[in-house]
Design an enzyme around this catalytic site. Structure first.
Site, mmCIF file in Angstrom:
data_model
loop_
_atom_site.group_PDB
_atom_site.id
_atom_site.type_symbol
_atom_site.label_atom_id
_atom_site.label_comp_id
_atom_site.label_asym_id
_atom_site.label_seq_id
_atom_site.Cartn_x
_atom_site.Cartn_y
_atom_site.Cartn_z
ATOM 1 N N CYS A 69 -11.127 63.525 72.577
ATOM 2 C CA CYS A 69 -12.560 63.353 72.372
ATOM 3 C C CYS A 69 -12.922 64.089 71.093
ATOM 4 O O CYS A 69 -12.738 65.304 71.007
ATOM 5 C CB CYS A 69 -13.307 63.926 73.575
ATOM 6 S SG CYS A 69 -15.097 63.979 73.386
ATOM 7 N N CYS A 108 -12.716 67.434 81.035
ATOM 8 C CA CYS A 108 -12.437 67.583 79.609
ATOM 9 C C CYS A 108 -12.654 69.044 79.240
ATOM 10 O O CYS A 108 -13.680 69.632 79.604
ATOM 11 C CB CYS A 108 -13.357 66.685 78.790
ATOM 12 S SG CYS A 108 -13.142 66.836 76.994
ATOM 13 N N ARG A 162 -20.424 58.150 72.640
ATOM 14 C CA ARG A 162 -21.307 58.935 73.495
ATOM 15 C C ARG A 162 -22.489 59.466 72.689
ATOM 16 O O ARG A 162 -22.303 60.087 71.648
ATOM 17 C CB ARG A 162 -20.536 60.107 74.103
ATOM 18 C CG ARG A 162 -21.349 60.950 75.087
ATOM 19 C CD ARG A 162 -20.520 62.125 75.600
ATOM 20 N NE ARG A 162 -19.223 61.656 76.063
ATOM 21 C CZ ARG A 162 -18.110 62.372 75.976
ATOM 22 N NH1 ARG A 162 -18.116 63.567 75.434
ATOM 23 N NH2 ARG A 162 -16.968 61.881 76.425
ATOM 24 N N CYS A 199 -24.727 75.911 64.609
ATOM 25 C CA CYS A 199 -24.558 76.331 66.000
ATOM 26 C C CYS A 199 -25.376 77.560 66.351
ATOM 27 O O CYS A 199 -25.342 78.571 65.644
ATOM 28 C CB CYS A 199 -23.078 76.587 66.270
ATOM 29 S SG CYS A 199 -22.730 76.956 68.005
ATOM 30 N N CYS A 208 -17.333 68.421 81.460
ATOM 31 C CA CYS A 208 -16.853 68.980 80.202
ATOM 32 C C CYS A 208 -16.999 70.493 80.240
ATOM 33 O O CYS A 208 -18.117 71.008 80.321
ATOM 34 C CB CYS A 208 -17.632 68.408 79.030
ATOM 35 S SG CYS A 208 -17.598 66.600 78.966
ATOM 36 N N CYS A 263 -20.045 84.016 69.378
ATOM 37 C CA CYS A 263 -18.875 83.389 68.775
ATOM 38 C C CYS A 263 -18.596 84.025 67.410
ATOM 39 O O CYS A 263 -19.526 84.269 66.640
ATOM 40 C CB CYS A 263 -19.115 81.888 68.610
ATOM 41 S SG CYS A 263 -17.688 80.999 67.938
ATOM 42 N N CYS A 296 -20.154 78.534 62.038
ATOM 43 C CA CYS A 296 -20.632 77.152 61.931
ATOM 44 C C CYS A 296 -22.157 77.125 61.798
ATOM 45 O O CYS A 296 -22.879 77.566 62.695
ATOM 46 C CB CYS A 296 -20.184 76.347 63.145
ATOM 47 S SG CYS A 296 -18.410 76.434 63.454
#
Length: 403
Positions: A202, A142, A272, A72, A109, A65, A69
């Site tokens: 979400c 999702c 969740r 992550c 998801c 990626c 972040c």
């Protein structure tokens, strides 16, 4: 305790607690913990009974990626030894999703690492959504693909997506300390795009990154203001090879207080328990079911979770039941609004909700990890690679998934 009686009354009326009341929940002592859980449990049962919704993650594209972040394992510069692969084919994603559905998952998801999807990526994911829907009647889908450009949420909706996930993760005040390559405002914008397109939103948070109680309150109040239908609560997994590898700030008691606070602030939404529950809640996971009405089944994006059958056994042993495909998750006053949003009226689109994580790192990010053991609490400032099991099965491998 007067505080808890007040919070229960407000939760049953869907009334927003004051910030001082929410902060007081986080400040309660361990001696008061069971009282806090019992109080929040009354609110949970009012709106969701004893049902537990199961969700299943499919990591469509793992690693590499361009975003930075800090939490992550898929981030720019990550040295975490995770699986790295490009886009799964629709038939591969469908096969992975089928394993979760067979295990009892009601929602699939679909997550992809990256800043955000190209139009070609949206087309690709759209075909995957259509394939999953065709093969699994009644399953919800999702998408979590990162920051959205204009029109992309509508195209995902038209392909059959039910929801979009994009987490706020932490407070606006501290967001720049976690990520430099995009902003908190970028995340809010994507949640609003999903909402306006009629997708159920979400959007959640990651606890344990060194934030203050005030930061936690800020992000949860922001999620309520955005009217997210589903709020995943991730607990940071300090993944070796990431900047937050030494951030071990959570105890099971702290994690339960955070979940209780979220339930009081967001009484009638799907709360969740997401990434990190196995590591940080450990043997107290069953207590968390009295606060949250939804969990992820099996593995997470880049790490292994508790065995799927163990999740099902835990739910049954705690006196809860898996929510069936024919049951509407949200209370009537919320689900009616969501249903109206998914079918836009002539002349416009009516919105309903909001959505997770690295710009494209998804709903169970929490450091993108989970674990199936119950280790002793790690000391702050220490890297504990033994506490995180990197995912080596399921999507992107030749091994059967955990579901």
């Amino acid at each position: 305790m007067d505080l808890l009686n007040t919070l229960v009354d407000k939760g049953l009326r869907r009334e927003l607690p004051t910030r001082e009341e929410a902060l007081a929940v986080l400040a309660t002592s361990d001696d008061e913990l069971l009282d806090v859980v019992a109080a929040a449990g009354k609110v949970r049962r009012k709106w969701f009974g004893r049902r537990v919704k199961l969700n299943y993650l499919v990591n469509l594209k793992s690693g590499l990626c361009p975003e930075d972040c800090s939490y992550c394992s898929q981030r720019l510069g990550s040295k975490a030894e995770i699986l790295k692969y490009t886009w799964l084919k629709p038939e591969e994603a469908t096969q992975a999703a089928a394993a979760g559905v067979a295990g009892g998952a009601k929602r699939v998801c679909l997550v992809a690492s990256g800043r955000g999807p190209t139009d070609r990526d949206v087309d690709r994911v759209g075909k995957t959504i259509e394939a999953i829907k065709e093969g699994n009647e009644g399953v919800e889908v999702c998408a979590c693909l990162g920051l959205l450009s204009d029109g992309q949420a509508e195209r995902l909706r038209d392909a059959g997506a039910d929801a979009y996930n994009h987490n706020l993760n932490t407070s606006e005040a501290t967001y720049g300390e976690i990520t430099k390559t995009h902003t908190y405002a970028d995340r809010v914008d994507t949640v609003q795009k999903a909402h306006a397109a009629g997708l159920s939103a979400c959007s959640g948070l990651i606890a344990g990154m060194g934030e203050s109680d005030e930061d936690l309150i800020d992000v949860v109040y922001a999620l309520r203001e955005l009217d997210a239908d589903s709020v995943p609560v991730n607990f940071l997994i300090p993944f070796e090879g990431t900047p937050l590898a030494k951030e071990w700030n959570l105890t099971p008691q702290r994690a339960l207080r955070i979940l209780a606070m979220v339930r009081f602030v967001c009484p009638d939404v799907e709360v969740r328990i997401a990434g990190g529950r196995e590591v940080h809640l450990r043997t107290m996971q069953p207590l968390a079911l009295h606060l949250a009405n939804s969990i992820f089944l099996g593995d997470y994006l880049t790490s292994e979770g508790q065995a799927g059958q163990a999740d099902l056994d835990m739910i049954a042993d705690a006196g809860f039941e898996v929510e069936g495909a024919g049951t509407t998750t949200l209370p009537a006053h919320r689900s009616e609004v969501t249903a109206a949003a998914v079918t836009p009226p002539a002349g416009g689109v009516c919105g309903s909700g909001a959505a997770p994580a690295a710009a494209g790192c998804g709903s169970a990010c929490g450091g993108c990890s989970g674990h199936d053991a119950a280790p002793a609490q790690a000391d702050a400032g220490e890297v504990r690679s033994d506490l995180v099991a990197v995912r080596r099965r399921g999507a992107g491998t030749d091994l059967a998934p955990n579901a």
